[in-house]
Design a protein around this motif. Structure first.
Motif, PDB file in Angstrom:
ATOM      1  N   ALA A  90       0.861  -1.177   0.000  1.00  0.00           N
ATOM      2  CA  ALA A  90       0.000   0.000   0.000  1.00  0.00           C
ATOM      3  C   ALA A  90       0.897   1.226   0.000  1.00  0.00           C
ATOM      4  O   ALA A  90       1.898   1.260   0.718  1.00  0.00           O
ATOM      5  CB  ALA A  90      -0.913  -0.002   1.224  1.00  0.00           C
ATOM      6  N   LEU A  91       0.567   2.214  -0.812  1.00  0.00           N
ATOM      7  CA  LEU A  91       1.373   3.418  -0.871  1.00  0.00           C
ATOM      8  C   LEU A  91       0.488   4.629  -1.102  1.00  0.00           C
ATOM      9  O   LEU A  91      -0.550   4.547  -1.751  1.00  0.00           O
ATOM     10  CB  LEU A  91       2.453   3.316  -1.950  1.00  0.00           C
ATOM     11  N   TRP A  92       0.922   5.734  -0.542  1.00  0.00           N
ATOM     12  CA  TRP A  92       0.176   6.978  -0.659  1.00  0.00           C
ATOM     13  C   TRP A  92       0.438   7.640  -1.988  1.00  0.00           C
ATOM     14  O   TRP A  92       1.536   7.572  -2.532  1.00  0.00           O
ATOM     15  CB  TRP A  92       0.588   7.947   0.447  1.00  0.00           C
ATOM     16  N   ASP A  93      -0.591   8.315  -2.485  1.00  0.00           N
ATOM     17  CA  ASP A  93      -0.472   9.178  -3.656  1.00  0.00           C
ATOM     18  C   ASP A  93      -1.488  10.295  -3.450  1.00  0.00           C
ATOM     19  O   ASP A  93      -2.273  10.237  -2.502  1.00  0.00           O
ATOM     20  CB  ASP A  93      -0.750   8.393  -4.938  1.00  0.00           C
ATOM     21  N   GLY A  94      -1.476  11.261  -4.283  1.00  0.00           N
ATOM     22  CA  GLY A  94      -2.423  12.347  -4.117  1.00  0.00           C
ATOM     23  C   GLY A  94      -2.475  13.238  -5.324  1.00  0.00           C
ATOM     24  O   GLY A  94      -1.587  13.210  -6.179  1.00  0.00           O
ATOM     25  N   ASP A  95      -3.550  13.990  -5.412  1.00  0.00           N
ATOM     26  CA  ASP A  95      -3.687  14.999  -6.448  1.00  0.00           C
ATOM     27  C   ASP A  95      -4.626  16.081  -5.931  1.00  0.00           C
ATOM     28  O   ASP A  95      -5.190  15.966  -4.851  1.00  0.00           O
ATOM     29  CB  ASP A  95      -4.153  14.397  -7.779  1.00  0.00           C
ATOM     30  N   THR A  96      -4.784  17.111  -6.719  1.00  0.00           N
ATOM     31  CA  THR A  96      -5.608  18.230  -6.260  1.00  0.00           C
ATOM     32  C   THR A  96      -7.091  17.895  -6.255  1.00  0.00           C
ATOM     33  O   THR A  96      -7.871  18.566  -5.591  1.00  0.00           O
ATOM     34  CB  THR A  96      -5.383  19.481  -7.131  1.00  0.00           C
ATOM     35  N   MET A  97      -7.488  16.858  -6.969  1.00  0.00           N
ATOM     36  CA  MET A  97      -8.902  16.489  -7.021  1.00  0.00           C
ATOM     37  C   MET A  97      -9.321  15.650  -5.814  1.00  0.00           C
ATOM     38  O   MET A  97     -10.386  15.826  -5.262  1.00  0.00           O
ATOM     39  CB  MET A  97      -9.214  15.672  -8.283  1.00  0.00           C
ATOM     40  N   HIS A  98      -8.475  14.685  -5.459  1.00  0.00           N
ATOM     41  CA  HIS A  98      -8.836  13.707  -4.432  1.00  0.00           C
ATOM     42  C   HIS A  98      -8.123  13.914  -3.110  1.00  0.00           C
ATOM     43  O   HIS A  98      -8.375  13.192  -2.164  1.00  0.00           O
ATOM     44  CB  HIS A  98      -8.506  12.290  -4.915  1.00  0.00           C
ATOM     45  N   ASP A  99      -7.189  14.846  -3.056  1.00  0.00           N
ATOM     46  CA  ASP A  99      -6.333  14.983  -1.891  1.00  0.00           C
ATOM     47  C   ASP A  99      -5.487  13.703  -1.798  1.00  0.00           C
ATOM     48  O   ASP A  99      -5.076  13.156  -2.801  1.00  0.00           O
ATOM     49  CB  ASP A  99      -7.150  15.244  -0.623  1.00  0.00           C
ATOM     50  N   PRO A 127     -13.875   5.294   7.501  1.00  0.00           N
ATOM     51  CA  PRO A 127     -12.556   5.502   8.101  1.00  0.00           C
ATOM     52  C   PRO A 127     -11.561   6.059   7.077  1.00  0.00           C
ATOM     53  O   PRO A 127     -11.814   6.019   5.875  1.00  0.00           O
ATOM     54  CB  PRO A 127     -12.154   4.099   8.572  1.00  0.00           C
ATOM     55  N   PRO A 128     -10.428   6.551   7.552  1.00  0.00           N
ATOM     56  CA  PRO A 128      -9.408   7.092   6.645  1.00  0.00           C
ATOM     57  C   PRO A 128      -8.932   6.042   5.640  1.00  0.00           C
ATOM     58  O   PRO A 128      -8.950   4.839   5.923  1.00  0.00           O
ATOM     59  CB  PRO A 128      -8.270   7.505   7.576  1.00  0.00           C
ATOM     60  N   PRO A 129      -8.485   6.485   4.457  1.00  0.00           N
ATOM     61  CA  PRO A 129      -8.070   5.528   3.426  1.00  0.00           C
ATOM     62  C   PRO A 129      -6.909   4.637   3.855  1.00  0.00           C
ATOM     63  O   PRO A 129      -6.828   3.483   3.425  1.00  0.00           O
ATOM     64  CB  PRO A 129      -7.702   6.401   2.232  1.00  0.00           C
ATOM     65  N   GLY A 130      -6.014   5.135   4.712  1.00  0.00           N
ATOM     66  CA  GLY A 130      -4.896   4.309   5.182  1.00  0.00           C
ATOM     67  C   GLY A 130      -5.384   3.108   5.967  1.00  0.00           C
ATOM     68  O   GLY A 130      -4.865   2.002   5.828  1.00  0.00           O
ATOM     69  N   VAL A 131      -6.388   3.307   6.795  1.00  0.00           N
ATOM     70  CA  VAL A 131      -6.944   2.217   7.609  1.00  0.00           C
ATOM     71  C   VAL A 131      -7.627   1.195   6.712  1.00  0.00           C
ATOM     72  O   VAL A 131      -7.426  -0.022   6.842  1.00  0.00           O
ATOM     73  CB  VAL A 131      -7.939   2.781   8.655  1.00  0.00           C
ATOM     74  N   VAL A 132      -8.441   1.670   5.772  1.00  0.00           N
ATOM     75  CA  VAL A 132      -9.175   0.784   4.866  1.00  0.00           C
ATOM     76  C   VAL A 132      -8.204  -0.022   3.999  1.00  0.00           C
ATOM     77  O   VAL A 132      -8.342  -1.240   3.835  1.00  0.00           O
ATOM     78  CB  VAL A 132     -10.146   1.608   3.988  1.00  0.00           C
ATOM     79  N   ALA A 133      -7.195   0.669   3.437  1.00  0.00           N
ATOM     80  CA  ALA A 133      -6.228  -0.005   2.565  1.00  0.00           C
ATOM     81  C   ALA A 133      -5.401  -1.025   3.335  1.00  0.00           C
ATOM     82  O   ALA A 133      -5.121  -2.117   2.825  1.00  0.00           O
ATOM     83  CB  ALA A 133      -5.317   1.028   1.909  1.00  0.00           C
ATOM     84  N   ALA A 134      -4.998  -0.688   4.557  1.00  0.00           N
ATOM     85  CA  ALA A 134      -4.203  -1.621   5.362  1.00  0.00           C
ATOM     86  C   ALA A 134      -4.999  -2.888   5.663  1.00  0.00           C
ATOM     87  O   ALA A 134      -4.470  -3.999   5.578  1.00  0.00           O
ATOM     88  CB  ALA A 134      -3.744  -0.954   6.657  1.00  0.00           C
ATOM     89  N   GLU A 135      -6.256  -2.732   5.993  1.00  0.00           N
ATOM     90  CA  GLU A 135      -7.101  -3.895   6.299  1.00  0.00           C
ATOM     91  C   GLU A 135      -7.266  -4.790   5.066  1.00  0.00           C
ATOM     92  O   GLU A 135      -7.073  -6.003   5.136  1.00  0.00           O
ATOM     93  CB  GLU A 135      -8.464  -3.412   6.785  1.00  0.00           C
ATOM     94  N   ALA A 136      -7.586  -4.185   3.929  1.00  0.00           N
ATOM     95  CA  ALA A 136      -7.773  -4.968   2.700  1.00  0.00           C
ATOM     96  C   ALA A 136      -6.456  -5.587   2.231  1.00  0.00           C
ATOM     97  O   ALA A 136      -6.417  -6.741   1.812  1.00  0.00           O
ATOM     98  CB  ALA A 136      -8.365  -4.082   1.610  1.00  0.00           C
TER      99      ALA A 136
END
Length: 193
Positions: A90-99, A127-136
């Protein structure tokens, strides 16, 4: 709304709105950016123009449903990839549309690379995306019996060390320690005996 919209030709406006209505954000941004680049408009501002169109068109936008994160769906995506999965990351990414958002990827051995499994965006009702992604990601890694890696689950960090980078560093350390002669008092005369 962004003031740059008025500088677009009518044909380009129709194309952008058609892309927005079909939730084809990247295509819309590309159209705006290519049309306004001669005026000095950068990618960030083009994203803001498209974001304003999303807001203006509101409920008419046919939003793409979020990627499924249930184990059977993720396992099916992993099985369809062109290589053996050696880890789930799992890795973070971002943009101006989705944060900030999190990408779930399968690390592959042959061919070496990675395959996209899902994108986890922030949802106001969850929940925050980090929590959801870590669980999945953990559930899929356990199912596949491979390691799961998420270098920064609690804080968005798109520069956090990746799985392959850590593996190369650990492999380099193992090689170095295997080649290094054992340290004895004889090999270090300055040590007191």
């Amino acid at each position: 709304m962004s003031g740059w919209w008025v500088y677009l030709e009518e044909r380009t406006r129709r194309e952008v709105d058609a892309d927005v209505l079909r939730d084809r954000r990247l295509s819309a941004v590309r159209s705006v950016w290519e049309a306004l680049r001669p005026l000095g408009v950068g990618l960030h501002e083009a994203e803001r123009v498209v974001h304003a169109r999303y807001e203006a068109l509101g409920d008419r936008v046919q939003r793409t449903p979020p990627d499924p994160l249930d184990l059977p769906s993720l396992a099916a995506r992993a099985a369809a990839l062109p290589g053996r999965v050696t880890a789930v990351e799992a890795l973070w990414d971002g943009d101006t549309m989705h944060d900030w958002f999190v990408l779930l990827v399968a690390v592959l051995d042959a061919p070496a690379g990675e395959g996209h499994l899902a994108t986890v965006y922030h949802r106001s009702d969850g929940p925050p995306p980090g929590v959801v992604a870590a669980e999945a990601g953990r559930a899929l890694a356990d199912h596949l019996r491979v390691p799961f890696h998420f270098a920064s689950p609690d804080v968005p960090d798109d520069d956090a060390p990746r799985w392959r980078t850590i593996q190369r560093l650990e492999e380099g350390c193992r090689r170095t320690s295997e080649r290094a002669p054992p340290r004895t008092n004889e090999s270090a005369p300055f040590l007191m005996r």
